[in-house]
Scaffold this motif. Structure first.
Motif, short mmCIF file in Angstrom:
data_model
loop_
_atom_site.label_atom_id
_atom_site.label_comp_id
_atom_site.label_asym_id
_atom_site.label_seq_id
_atom_site.Cartn_x
_atom_site.Cartn_y
_atom_site.Cartn_z
N ASP A 2 -31.24 27.39 39.27
CA ASP A 2 -29.96 26.85 38.80
C ASP A 2 -30.19 25.75 37.77
O ASP A 2 -29.44 25.63 36.80
N PHE A 3 -31.23 24.95 37.99
CA PHE A 3 -31.56 23.90 37.03
C PHE A 3 -31.97 24.51 35.69
O PHE A 3 -31.55 24.05 34.63
N LEU A 59 -20.58 32.47 35.53
CA LEU A 59 -21.68 33.04 36.32
C LEU A 59 -22.38 31.97 37.15
O LEU A 59 -22.73 32.18 38.31
N ASP A 60 -22.55 30.80 36.54
CA ASP A 60 -23.22 29.70 37.23
C ASP A 60 -22.44 29.28 38.48
O ASP A 60 -23.02 29.08 39.55
N SER A 61 -21.13 29.17 38.35
CA SER A 61 -20.30 28.77 39.49
C SER A 61 -20.28 29.85 40.57
O SER A 61 -20.30 29.54 41.77
N LEU A 62 -20.24 31.12 40.15
CA LEU A 62 -20.23 32.21 41.14
C LEU A 62 -21.54 32.26 41.91
O LEU A 62 -21.55 32.48 43.13
N ALA A 63 -22.67 32.04 41.21
CA ALA A 63 -23.98 32.03 41.89
C ALA A 63 -24.08 30.82 42.82
O ALA A 63 -24.55 30.94 43.96
N ASP A 64 -23.61 29.66 42.35
CA ASP A 64 -23.64 28.45 43.18
C ASP A 64 -22.75 28.61 44.41
O ASP A 64 -23.04 28.04 45.47
N MET A 96 -28.79 34.68 37.74
CA MET A 96 -28.84 35.83 38.66
C MET A 96 -29.94 35.64 39.70
O MET A 96 -29.80 36.08 40.85
N LEU A 97 -31.04 35.01 39.30
CA LEU A 97 -32.11 34.72 40.27
C LEU A 97 -31.62 33.74 41.33
O LEU A 97 -31.97 33.86 42.51
N CYS A 139 -31.46 34.57 45.32
CA CYS A 139 -32.05 33.70 46.35
C CYS A 139 -31.01 33.34 47.41
O CYS A 139 -31.33 33.27 48.60
N GLY A 140 -29.77 33.13 46.99
CA GLY A 140 -28.72 32.82 47.93
C GLY A 140 -28.46 33.98 48.88
O GLY A 140 -28.25 33.77 50.09
N CYS A 141 -28.47 35.19 48.35
CA CYS A 141 -28.27 36.38 49.19
C CYS A 141 -29.39 36.53 50.21
O CYS A 141 -29.15 36.84 51.38
N VAL A 142 -30.63 36.32 49.77
CA VAL A 142 -31.78 36.42 50.68
C VAL A 142 -31.69 35.34 51.76
O VAL A 142 -31.97 35.59 52.94
#
Length: 253
Positions: free
Chosen positions: A45-46, A65-70, A13-14, A18-21
């Motif tokens: 992500d790491f 979740l990982d793929s959606l955040a990426d 989620m972090l 960060c991607g949104c910011v």
């Protein structure tokens, strides 16, 4: 609820945050801040994968979740950055050609910059393919989206005479060059090219000499070239992988 199982998801989620910011900063041409938040997102992500393996809590929810955040940090952000670069290149090229005033040009809508989002499309396809590809547990096939994102997001930082000579900047701000980068970027993410992984399970100098050489070279490049080293490191990573594939293929014949 198993709180330990939620720790990797918290880092995911972090990454998304960060991607949104980063997207907000890209909208205002704040490329340095955007680059910083993309780097921070990749850092998180790491660690989501690291803690998932360490606590043995990896599961289908974490994978999705990982793929959606990426998709946001390493897919939408680099696509938007390329859109902005292409839009800027179009405005500058038409202004230099004295086709109109800069005020009028900035209010025009161009079609070409939208092609920058082909990077986003390519990242989406790669992430979906990665989730169902059992061959990529110890290495990668195609350039990972975080590495591709770092390459693209670092490019506008080079539009600075303190970083690159004017002759290089002229190339980096050329519409055809940027379109070429877009096409190659989308292709390399999904190409059937084996790339070595930096995940070290049982440390051995003999086994991981390629990885160690790459890390050492990357550190030296960062020290001496600074921000210019970022896209060069990604290029070296791909080229070293291709060279390693050729050597391994010859050794097996």
């Amino acid at each position: 609820m198993n709180l330990k199982a939620q720790i990797p998801n918290f880092f995911t989620m972090l990454n998304l945050f960060c991607g949104c910011v980063a997207l907000v900063f890209v909208a205002d041409f704040g490329f340095y801040w955007a680059f910083g938040f993309v780097c921070l997102g990749i850092f998180f992500d790491f660690f989501d994968g690291f803690f998932a393996r360490k606590f043995n809590v990896a599961g289908p929810l974490g994978v999705q979740l990982d793929s959606l955040a990426d998709m946001v940090t390493s897919g939408v952000v680099p696509g938007y950055v390329m859109y902005k670069m292409l839009a800027e290149a179009e405005v500058n090229s038409r202004f230099n050609a004295k086709l109109n005033t800069i005020e009028t040009l900035q209010n025009e809508i161009y079609v070409i910059p939208f092609l920058g989002f082909l990077i986003t499309v390519g990242a989406c396809y790669r992430l979906a393919k990665f989730n169902i590809d059992t061959r990529q547990s110890d290495s990668f096939i195609g350039l990972p989206t975080p590495a591709n994102a770092l390459f693209v997001v670092s490019l506008p930082l080079l539009w600075n005479p303190d970083v690159c000579p004017y002759q290089v900047i002229d190339i980096l701000t050329n519409t055809w060059f940027l379109l070429s980068v877009t096409a190659i970027s989308a292709f390399v993410m999904n190409a059937e090219i084996p790339l070595f992984s930096l995940k070290i399970k049982n440390f051995s100098v003999a086994k991981y000499k390629l990885q160690l050489f790459f890390v050492l070279l990357s550190v030296l490049m960062l020290v001496f070239l600074k921000i210019l080293a970022v896209p060069l490191i990604i290029l070296v990573y791909v080229l070293l992988s291709i060279f390693n594939n050729i050597v391994n293929k010859k050794a097996s014949n």
